[in-house]
Each structure stands twice: as C-alpha cells, then as structure tokens.
Design a protein around this motif. Structure first.
Motif, PDB file in Angstrom:
ATOM      1  N   UNK A  35       0.696  -1.264   0.064  1.00  0.00           N
ATOM      2  CA  UNK A  35      -0.048  -0.053  -0.128  1.00  0.00           C
ATOM      3  C   UNK A  35       0.920   1.311   0.001  1.00  0.00           C
ATOM      4  N   UNK A  36       0.311   2.392  -0.774  1.00  0.00           N
ATOM      5  CA  UNK A  36       0.818   3.563  -0.508  1.00  0.00           C
ATOM      6  C   UNK A  36      -0.076   4.309   0.091  1.00  0.00           C
ATOM      7  N   UNK A  37      -0.865   5.147  -0.790  1.00  0.00           N
ATOM      8  CA  UNK A  37      -2.005   6.140  -0.462  1.00  0.00           C
ATOM      9  C   UNK A  37      -3.333   5.275  -0.519  1.00  0.00           C
ATOM     10  N   UNK A  38      -3.285   4.103  -1.085  1.00  0.00           N
ATOM     11  CA  UNK A  38      -4.499   3.160  -0.858  1.00  0.00           C
ATOM     12  C   UNK A  38      -4.596   2.790   0.638  1.00  0.00           C
ATOM     13  N   UNK A  39      -6.032   2.164   0.415  1.00  0.00           N
ATOM     14  CA  UNK A  39      -6.329   1.374   1.829  1.00  0.00           C
ATOM     15  C   UNK A  39      -6.603  -0.005   1.551  1.00  0.00           C
ATOM     16  N   UNK A  40      -6.352  -0.847   2.580  1.00  0.00           N
ATOM     17  CA  UNK A  40      -6.537  -2.206   2.488  1.00  0.00           C
ATOM     18  C   UNK A  40      -7.348  -2.494   3.856  1.00  0.00           C
ATOM     19  N   UNK A  41      -8.712  -2.938   3.741  1.00  0.00           N
ATOM     20  CA  UNK A  41      -9.466  -3.674   4.742  1.00  0.00           C
ATOM     21  C   UNK A  41      -9.638  -5.157   4.993  1.00  0.00           C
ATOM     22  N   UNK A  99      -9.698  -4.993  10.265  1.00  0.00           N
ATOM     23  CA  UNK A  99      -8.500  -4.288  10.518  1.00  0.00           C
ATOM     24  C   UNK A  99      -7.938  -3.689   9.260  1.00  0.00           C
ATOM     25  N   UNK A 100      -7.468  -2.231   9.378  1.00  0.00           N
ATOM     26  CA  UNK A 100      -7.388  -1.648   8.288  1.00  0.00           C
ATOM     27  C   UNK A 100      -6.025  -1.060   8.285  1.00  0.00           C
ATOM     28  N   UNK A 101      -5.500  -0.616   6.967  1.00  0.00           N
ATOM     29  CA  UNK A 101      -4.270  -0.032   6.750  1.00  0.00           C
ATOM     30  C   UNK A 101      -4.103   0.910   5.670  1.00  0.00           C
ATOM     31  N   UNK A 102      -3.074   1.896   5.508  1.00  0.00           N
ATOM     32  CA  UNK A 102      -2.735   2.478   4.491  1.00  0.00           C
ATOM     33  C   UNK A 102      -2.967   3.822   4.502  1.00  0.00           C
ATOM     34  N   UNK A 103      -2.996   4.583   3.500  1.00  0.00           N
ATOM     35  CA  UNK A 103      -3.522   6.066   3.388  1.00  0.00           C
ATOM     36  C   UNK A 103      -2.025   6.861   3.692  1.00  0.00           C
ATOM     37  N   UNK A 104      -1.139   6.202   3.314  1.00  0.00           N
ATOM     38  CA  UNK A 104       0.118   6.876   3.578  1.00  0.00           C
ATOM     39  C   UNK A 104       0.591   7.975   2.551  1.00  0.00           C
ATOM     40  N   UNK A 105       1.386   8.891   2.659  1.00  0.00           N
ATOM     41  CA  UNK A 105       1.892   9.935   1.512  1.00  0.00           C
ATOM     42  C   UNK A 105       3.241   9.539   1.142  1.00  0.00           C
ATOM     43  N   UNK A 106       3.181   8.748  -0.136  1.00  0.00           N
ATOM     44  CA  UNK A 106       4.579   8.411  -0.648  1.00  0.00           C
ATOM     45  C   UNK A 106       5.140   9.251  -1.508  1.00  0.00           C
ATOM     46  N   UNK A 107       4.311   9.910  -2.230  1.00  0.00           N
ATOM     47  CA  UNK A 107       4.722  10.942  -3.142  1.00  0.00           C
ATOM     48  C   UNK A 107       3.808  12.094  -3.049  1.00  0.00           C
ATOM     49  N   UNK A 108       4.326  13.325  -3.003  1.00  0.00           N
ATOM     50  CA  UNK A 108       3.631  14.404  -2.811  1.00  0.00           C
ATOM     51  C   UNK A 108       4.234  15.579  -3.855  1.00  0.00           C
ATOM     52  N   UNK A 109       3.816  14.945  -5.101  1.00  0.00           N
ATOM     53  CA  UNK A 109       4.159  16.084  -6.089  1.00  0.00           C
ATOM     54  C   UNK A 109       3.332  17.153  -6.377  1.00  0.00           C
ATOM     55  N   UNK A 110       2.178  16.800  -6.157  1.00  0.00           N
ATOM     56  CA  UNK A 110       1.001  18.095  -6.674  1.00  0.00           C
ATOM     57  C   UNK A 110       0.407  18.430  -5.381  1.00  0.00           C
ATOM     58  N   UNK A 111       0.570  17.961  -4.339  1.00  0.00           N
ATOM     59  CA  UNK A 111       0.074  18.464  -2.918  1.00  0.00           C
ATOM     60  C   UNK A 111      -1.215  17.583  -2.651  1.00  0.00           C
ATOM     61  N   UNK A 112      -1.486  16.572  -3.455  1.00  0.00           N
ATOM     62  CA  UNK A 112      -2.697  15.986  -3.247  1.00  0.00           C
ATOM     63  C   UNK A 112      -2.555  14.627  -2.710  1.00  0.00           C
ATOM     64  N   UNK A 113      -1.304  14.063  -2.595  1.00  0.00           N
ATOM     65  CA  UNK A 113      -1.305  12.680  -2.152  1.00  0.00           C
ATOM     66  C   UNK A 113      -1.736  12.525  -0.704  1.00  0.00           C
TER      67      UNK A 113
END
Length: 197
Positions: A35-41, A99-113
């Motif tokens: 996971x990057x900005x995605x979420x897994x449940x 149980x849930x995981x993710x939503x991280x900020x891995x790349x912030x090139x446009x300020x939207x991650x």
C-alpha cells in the motif's frame, strides 16, 4: 498449515498477492498487499474462521462512459464486494471484525497525495462504523508505504511500515497508475451479441 509457527518471511513467500482494485477471501492461504495512499481492509469472522482483504485507491468513483469497470478501484465497491463474498460463505455480519491499513503519503508532487490517503482512511473508518463492524486495529497515514499480510483463518494481520525511498515510491505509484490506466481504455469492440433471458 500452522502459520503461527512460521517466520514472517516464509508466510510472506506463501501469500497470495492482492493488487489495487482487487479483493479476495480465503480460508487457508495468507493474503498480502503493498500500500501507498491506498487502503486495505481485512474482514474476519472468528467463528467461521474465514476472512478476506481488499485494496482500494479512492473512496468512490463516478461511473465512466465505458461502463462500471472503474468501480473496481473504489472503496464503496471494494467494501461491498468483500462483505457480500464473506456473507456468501456463511459469515455473519454481527460477528465480523475489521483491521485496516494504509493511506500513507508516499509521493507529494502535486500536494494531493496526503488528501487522497486521508480520504481513503476516513472512508474506511466511516464505512465500518456505519455498518457496525468493529475496527479492532489499524495503521493509517504517515510518510510510509506498508506491506500487509493477513491470515484469514486466524484474523491475524501483520503491517510492515517501510520508509519510502524513491525506488519504492516509484514501484507503488507505477502499479497504481497502471491499474488506473486500464480503466481509461475503451473496451474492445466485439461482434458477439448478448441475449438476455
């Protein structure tokens, strides 16, 4: 197979990978996702000892002109699909745990991650609360990518935070973008006619 006695690396080697936009249930094999900005449940029925995991990129997506294939990436579809599959296997909603995981900020090139990761995490928490499914553990947000391994027979989940270097970020971003691109392609025309009955 008793995964509890195995080292984590061996469990990871045996795990079936779940890609962005996918979900699966299983009662025997470990399931894994990156996971990057995605979420897994992960949803689990402790009495039936069956569980599953999903991996979504956005809380919801509007239907495109090409049909509803884009819904595969959305949290609202991913959550309903996983829940319905478990109910189809005999799980009871009142027994389910999450149980849930993710939503991280891995790349912030446009300020939207950050906002995408936060929206995904908030969606997962709100959906579970609305459905009265307890969230027993979670690991959201932060500057990390995550490797998740879920054992459907026990409900155990392992989350490995990874400091995101450019190489890791590029792999995750490339996988997410490649999947998203498949949704933009118009389905191939076919001469076959479908007859409904």
């Amino acid at each position: 197979m008793d995964y509890a006695k195995m080292p984590a690396r061996e469990i990871e080697r045996l795990a079936r990978n779940v890609h962005p936009g996918a979900w699966t249930i299983d009662s025997s094999q470990p399931l894994a996702t990156l996971l990057g900005s995605c979420v897994a449940v992960c949803l689990y029925d402790p009495l039936l000892r069956v569980g599953g995991i999903n991996h979504f990129m956005l809380p919801d997506l509007a239907r495109s002109r090409h049909g509803d294939v884009d819904s595969l990436l959305s949290g609202n579809f991913a959550m309903e699909a996983l829940l319905n599959a478990l109910l189809g296997k005999g799980a009871k909603k009142v027994r389910l745990q999450a149980k849930a995981f993710g939503g991280g900020t891995i790349i912030d090139t446009d300020g939207g991650s950050l906002s995408i990761g936060m929206r995904n995490a908030n969606f997962a928490k709100e959906w579970l609360e609305r459905e009265s499914i307890p969230l027993t553990s979670s690991d959201f947000l932060g500057p990390w990518s995550r490797k998740i391994i879920f054992l459907p027979t026990t409900g155990d989940a392992f989350c490995k935070r990874m400091v995101t270097n450019m190489a890791t970020a590029e792999v995750i971003a490339r996988e997410e973008k490649a999947y998203a691109q498949t949704l933009l392609q118009k389905p191939a025309a076919t001469d076959k006619k479908i007859e409904l009955f």
